[in-house]
Design a protein around this motif. Structure first.
Motif, short mmCIF file in Angstrom:
data_model
loop_
_atom_site.label_atom_id
_atom_site.label_comp_id
_atom_site.label_asym_id
_atom_site.label_seq_id
_atom_site.Cartn_x
_atom_site.Cartn_y
_atom_site.Cartn_z
N UNK A 1 -11.87 4.80 5.20
CA UNK A 1 -10.66 4.73 6.02
C UNK A 1 -9.55 4.01 5.27
N UNK A 2 -9.92 2.97 4.54
CA UNK A 2 -8.91 2.20 3.79
C UNK A 2 -8.33 3.05 2.66
N UNK A 3 -9.17 3.80 1.95
CA UNK A 3 -8.68 4.67 0.89
C UNK A 3 -7.72 5.72 1.44
N UNK A 4 -8.08 6.28 2.60
CA UNK A 4 -7.22 7.28 3.23
C UNK A 4 -5.90 6.67 3.67
N UNK A 5 -5.98 5.47 4.24
CA UNK A 5 -4.75 4.79 4.69
C UNK A 5 -3.84 4.47 3.51
N UNK A 6 -4.41 3.96 2.42
CA UNK A 6 -3.59 3.59 1.26
C UNK A 6 -2.89 4.82 0.68
N UNK A 7 -3.57 5.96 0.69
CA UNK A 7 -2.97 7.18 0.17
C UNK A 7 -1.84 7.66 1.08
N UNK A 8 -2.10 7.67 2.38
CA UNK A 8 -1.10 8.13 3.35
C UNK A 8 0.09 7.18 3.39
N UNK A 9 -0.18 5.88 3.33
CA UNK A 9 0.86 4.86 3.43
C UNK A 9 1.66 4.73 2.13
N UNK A 10 1.04 5.11 1.01
CA UNK A 10 1.67 4.92 -0.29
C UNK A 10 1.65 3.46 -0.70
N UNK A 11 0.52 2.79 -0.42
CA UNK A 11 0.41 1.36 -0.65
C UNK A 11 0.53 0.98 -2.12
N UNK A 12 0.08 1.86 -3.00
CA UNK A 12 0.11 1.52 -4.43
C UNK A 12 1.53 1.40 -4.98
N UNK A 13 2.49 2.05 -4.33
CA UNK A 13 3.85 2.00 -4.84
C UNK A 13 4.82 1.20 -4.00
N UNK A 14 4.33 0.59 -2.92
CA UNK A 14 5.22 -0.07 -1.97
C UNK A 14 5.89 -1.31 -2.57
N UNK A 15 5.26 -1.94 -3.55
CA UNK A 15 5.82 -3.16 -4.13
C UNK A 15 7.18 -2.90 -4.78
N UNK A 16 7.37 -1.70 -5.33
CA UNK A 16 8.59 -1.39 -6.05
C UNK A 16 9.73 -0.90 -5.14
N UNK A 17 9.46 -0.70 -3.86
CA UNK A 17 10.47 -0.14 -2.96
C UNK A 17 11.49 -1.18 -2.50
N UNK A 18 12.71 -0.73 -2.29
CA UNK A 18 13.75 -1.57 -1.70
C UNK A 18 13.85 -1.20 -0.22
N UNK A 19 13.27 -2.02 0.63
CA UNK A 19 13.18 -1.71 2.06
C UNK A 19 14.33 -2.30 2.86
N UNK A 20 15.21 -3.03 2.20
CA UNK A 20 16.43 -3.49 2.87
C UNK A 20 16.28 -4.67 3.79
N UNK A 21 15.27 -5.52 3.56
CA UNK A 21 15.08 -6.68 4.42
C UNK A 21 15.47 -7.98 3.71
N UNK A 22 16.60 -7.97 3.04
CA UNK A 22 17.03 -9.14 2.28
C UNK A 22 17.15 -10.38 3.16
N UNK A 23 17.59 -10.21 4.40
CA UNK A 23 17.78 -11.35 5.30
C UNK A 23 16.47 -12.00 5.70
N UNK A 24 15.34 -11.28 5.53
CA UNK A 24 14.03 -11.81 5.91
C UNK A 24 13.29 -12.44 4.74
N UNK A 25 13.72 -12.11 3.51
CA UNK A 25 13.03 -12.61 2.33
C UNK A 25 13.19 -14.13 2.22
#
Length: 411
Positions: free
Chosen positions: A108-132
């Motif tokens: 289930x975790x492998x499937x979730x990571x693939x669907x969620x794109x967890x391996x690449x999420x670190x590089x994304x700019x999600x626009x939450x600068x005010x929360x960082x």
């Protein structure tokens, strides 16, 4: 320049009241229900024979499945190396070495990571600068070297802020993605090696947390982390615990395993620094929690070590830094957990007849204030004396200081 041993006065402390608050009673009850967690070393040689057998059975199941080429955090799960064993053992321990359950969780975790794109999420700019650096952020390490993740949801008591972040399902999904990003950054600092650092520390600040409004988000975060990040948290420290924590605990409890609950450390309001100092050195504790570390400091390499000391109730402590030469500059940081006492700093020249210089005038430092940072360059040789006066209080306080002396450049 080497640091001198601080000279401290030790007047007799006033007796402390014996009456226990509701939170104290609840904390003690929780401690009894949740024995202290002991982190695994992940050495296969130290496993019981039944656990070694379970590990091999899990590998065999994985090899015969469609996920035989699966990997997590850049580690092939069937790579036949120590890193792969560490990850597989995390899933086994999360399911008490029940192989079928651990295997199902892994798939289930492998499937979730693939669907969620967890391996690449670190590089994304999600626009939450005010929360960082405010809501969830990695900051320093504990005394054993675990990365520390801080969580504080008090900003969401502001209704406009809450609606802006959690106003609908799409916003909530985006926030959850950002929260996973923060966690993945911490996991990237782990060793995945037997005897190494294989988990993080979570510190959750419950001050001003709007428990009712954040119930949905909190439940989803807990469920997502527990399902997909087994054994990734070595200890979970709750700070600024309010009187209604028992209600919050009853909300979260059904989503937590007993093993997870055993990792809990609970600290009531006003006891934050004392709790964090047990696990994290003061130079790594953020200034807003009674430490000496600022976010900007992390960009300048490892922090300069600090010296801890205790100020008992009814006590005044003097810290003396001797051997300061003329025209040398001394720079210092000093903090007392919860402050609410008087602080001053003065320079005492060695020469007889010279005047003592009041560098920081005596003043009451309020609990909300952060670490004091200052510097002074004397015109003659002498010593600095920092005074922390807790004589008006019965409460013991933890404290820390550090300093550096730079000699004047030769002409």
């Amino acid at each position: 320049m080497d640091q001198k041993t601080p000279l401290q006065t030790h007047p007799e402390a006033s007796p402390k009241p014996n009456k226990k608050s509701f939170v104290t009673t609840f904390m003690e009850a929780t401690t009894l229900r949740t024995p202290s967690f002991k982190e695994d070393t992940y050495f296969v040689s130290q496993l019981k024979s039944s656990e070694k057998k379970a590990l091999q059975e899990l590998k065999d199941k994985l090899m015969g499945s469609e996920a035989s080429d699966g990997s997590m955090w850049g580690v092939p799960l069937l790579g036949n190396d120590e890193k792969a064993d560490v990850i597989l053992l995390k899933f086994l321990r999360a399911r008490d070495f029940r192989v079928p359950d651990a295997f199902a969780m892994l798939l289930k975790c492998l499937a979730w990571r693939k669907e969620f794109g967890a391996d690449g999420v670190v590089e994304e700019d999600l626009g939450f600068k005010e929360l960082e650096g405010v809501v969830a952020y990695m900051h320093g390490f504990d005394k054993q070297g675990h990365p520390v993740c801080y969580n504080a949801y008090g900003v969401f008591k502001d209704r406009d802020m809450y609606e802006r972040i959690f106003g609908d399902d799409e916003k909530l999904k985006k926030f959850l993605r950002w929260r996973v990003q923060v966690l993945e950054r911490g996991i990237n600092a782990l060793h995945f090696k037997p005897g190494g650092i294989n988990s993080i520390i979570q510190v959750t600040d419950l001050k001003d947390m709007p428990k009712r409004e954040l119930r949905v988000a909190s439940n989803q975060i807990l469920s997502l982390f527990q399902d997909n990040y087994p054994e990734m948290v070595a200890r979970k420290v709750f700070i600024n615990v309010p009187w209604y924590f028992s209600a919050l605990y009853s909300i979260f409890s059904p989503f937590l395993t007993q093993r997870t609950k055993s990792k809990f450390v609970i600290s009531k309001e006003g006891n934050v620094a004392e709790t964090l100092y047990k696990f994290i050195r003061p130079e790594d504790v953020p200034v807003q929690y009674g430490g000496l570390s600022r976010l900007s400091d992390l960009q300048n390499g490892p922090p300069k070590p600090a010296s801890e000391f205790t100020v008992k109730g009814g006590e005044k402590v003097n810290i003396q830094i001797e051997g300061i030469e003329a025209d040398a500059t001394i720079t210092w940081d000093i903090v007392v957990g919860g402050w609410d006492l008087e602080y001053s700093a003065e320079f005492v020249p060695n020469a007889e007849g010279s005047y003592i210089i009041q560098v920081d005038k005596p003043r009451k430092v309020m609990p909300s204030e952060e670490a004091i940072h200052n510097s002074f360059t004397p015109r003659e040789a002498g010593k600095m004396v920092f005074s922390v006066d807790n004589s008006a209080s019965r409460r013991r306080k933890v404290a820390a200081y550090r300093y550096i002396v730079r000699k004047s450049a030769s002409i």
